[in-house]
Design a protein around this motif. Structure first.
Motif, PDB file in Angstrom:
ATOM      1  N   LEU A  29      39.883  42.941  49.247  1.00 46.61           N
ATOM      2  CA  LEU A  29      40.161  41.706  50.258  1.00 46.61           C
ATOM      3  C   LEU A  29      41.518  41.431  51.321  1.00 46.61           C
ATOM      4  O   LEU A  29      43.060  41.517  50.704  1.00 46.61           O
ATOM      5  CB  LEU A  29      40.010  40.397  49.666  1.00 46.61           C
ATOM      6  N   PRO A  30      41.580  40.728  52.751  1.00 42.96           N
ATOM      7  CA  PRO A  30      43.199  40.647  53.206  1.00 42.96           C
ATOM      8  C   PRO A  30      43.621  40.106  51.765  1.00 42.96           C
ATOM      9  O   PRO A  30      43.310  38.435  51.563  1.00 42.96           O
ATOM     10  CB  PRO A  30      41.925  40.031  54.435  1.00 42.96           C
ATOM     11  N   GLY A  31      44.516  39.462  51.968  1.00 40.80           N
ATOM     12  CA  GLY A  31      45.805  38.873  51.302  1.00 40.80           C
ATOM     13  C   GLY A  31      45.409  39.017  49.862  1.00 40.80           C
ATOM     14  O   GLY A  31      46.742  38.644  48.576  1.00 40.80           O
ATOM     15  N   GLY A  32      45.562  40.324  49.449  1.00 34.05           N
ATOM     16  CA  GLY A  32      46.074  41.408  48.661  1.00 34.05           C
ATOM     17  C   GLY A  32      44.958  41.262  47.285  1.00 34.05           C
ATOM     18  O   GLY A  32      44.794  41.402  46.196  1.00 34.05           O
ATOM     19  N   GLY A  33      43.470  39.927  47.197  1.00 34.45           N
ATOM     20  CA  GLY A  33      42.014  39.890  46.062  1.00 34.45           C
ATOM     21  C   GLY A  33      41.756  41.028  46.395  1.00 34.45           C
ATOM     22  O   GLY A  33      41.502  42.347  46.832  1.00 34.45           O
TER      23      GLY A  33
END
Length: 357
Positions: free
Chosen positions: A109-113
């Motif tokens: 996911l965007p943000g590193g998740g």
């Protein structure tokens, strides 16, 4: 490992679970909103990286400029697969794209998740195969360990909760007359990082009696506390963290040596067994110093001061038949200490016997 990915714009779907990503992608695949500038930006960014296959990257630019589909099905080259996968995930999520890998069973996911959250460690281990991968920073170790511990502890009833300061993560669960805690912090400086885990059990009944005897001059919230890493030879300094796979050691130590004593202390009489039956949790690691504590109960007592007398209160409340022998054990122990005295042992014993009267 197969080398197929599916990418889409997070504005169309930002999943909150792995299954939601799988089902949502199926509906997105039928949509054709027209060329996505984020796809083109991704392709151009990959083409500019000299360590990736230049021919493969150029084909991506040609594809991205024209494709109308909402979901981009991308095939990775077999050569340098892991390195290419890492580059795609890093660049794509930075542009606000979601990346789905069916072979890995992961969504990025965007943000590193990463989903499922428990797969974050596997992803770090996978990308660590690259010799150029930078070591984990102190912040990354703390954040990742906190996430993995939350996943591990949730089935046991622990929830994140701040109990004190100076910890990177703290978890809490209530008990019959108090609470239990698991706390973690990362110490040291990069690249010499260590992860300290502390477990604690508080009995309000025991603490109330202790305060009546000694006041608040010596005060620690927990009735019993320990570092589970002592079972593998790390008494106070924490477990060394050199790479992502070392985080598995932290979780293993917590599962094998942290949770069993806490689970025992939740049961009636269990706290007494934990604090007053030294043979119950022995240490078995090599090179144990002959004068060092050899079990969890004696390790707690070795902390000294008059907090080491709390086992007497616990034994008395549990109506333990071994109460008198435990008194003798602690009398002999405090004779070797300067921070607690035989007189304080007698003070506790007299107070407890006065309660019975």
């Amino acid at each position: 490992m197969k080398n197929d990915l599916s990418l889409w714009d997070s504005t169309l779907l930002t999943p909150t679970s792995f299954d939601q990503a799988r089902l949502g992608m199926a509906s997105l695949e039928a949509q054709r909103p027209g060329p996505n500038p984020k796809f083109l930006a991704l392709a151009q960014a990959l083409r500019s990286q000299p360590r990736l296959d230049a021919g493969w990257a150029q084909t991506l630019v040609d594809q991205a400029a024209q494709r109308p589909e909402a979901v981009w099905s991308m095939s990775l080259p077999a050569k340098g697969l892991i390195q290419t996968l890492q580059a795609v995930v890093q660049q794509a999520t930075g542009l606000g794209l979601v990346v789905w890998s069916e072979p890995l069973g992961m969504v990025f996911l965007p943000g590193g998740g990463v989903m499922p959250p428990a797969m974050q460690l596997q992803w770090l281990e996978l990308t660590a195969q690259l010799s150029a991968s930078p070591p984990l920073t102190k912040t990354e170790v703390a954040q990742l360990t906190a996430t993995l511990m939350r996943e591990q502890l949730a089935p046991h009833g622990f929830v994140p909760r701040r109990i004190g300061e100076d910890w990177d993560a703290q978890f809490f669960r209530p008990t019959r007359d108090g609470y239990q805690s698991v706390q973690m912090r990362v110490i040291g400086e990069e690249p010499y990082l260590r992860c300290v885990v502390s477990c604690g059990h508080r009995s309000d009944e025991v603490e109330s009696i202790f305060e009546q005897i000694f006041g608040q001059e010596i005060r620690r919230p927990e009735t019993f506390w320990f570092n589970p890493s002592i079972h593998i030879g790390f008494r106070n300094g924490g477990i060394p963290i050199e790479n992502a796979s070392d985080l598995r050691r932290v979780l293993d130590v917590l599962a094998r040596h942290g949770l069993p004593p806490l689970d025992l202390a939740r049961e009636p009489g269990g706290l007494n067994q934990l604090m007053n039956e030294p043979a119950r949790f022995p240490f078995s690691y090599p090179n144990l110093h002959p004068q060092a504590p050899r079990n969890l109960a004696d390790e707690y007592v070795s902390n000294g001061r008059n907090t080491c007398l709390k086992p007497l209160i616990v034994a008395w409340l549990a109506k333990s038949p071994a109460f008198e022998s435990r008194v003798e054990d602690l009398r002999r122990f405090v004779e070797q200490r300067v921070d607690v005295s035989v007189g304080e042992v007698e003070r506790v014993v007299g107070w407890l016997r006065g309660m019975a009267g």
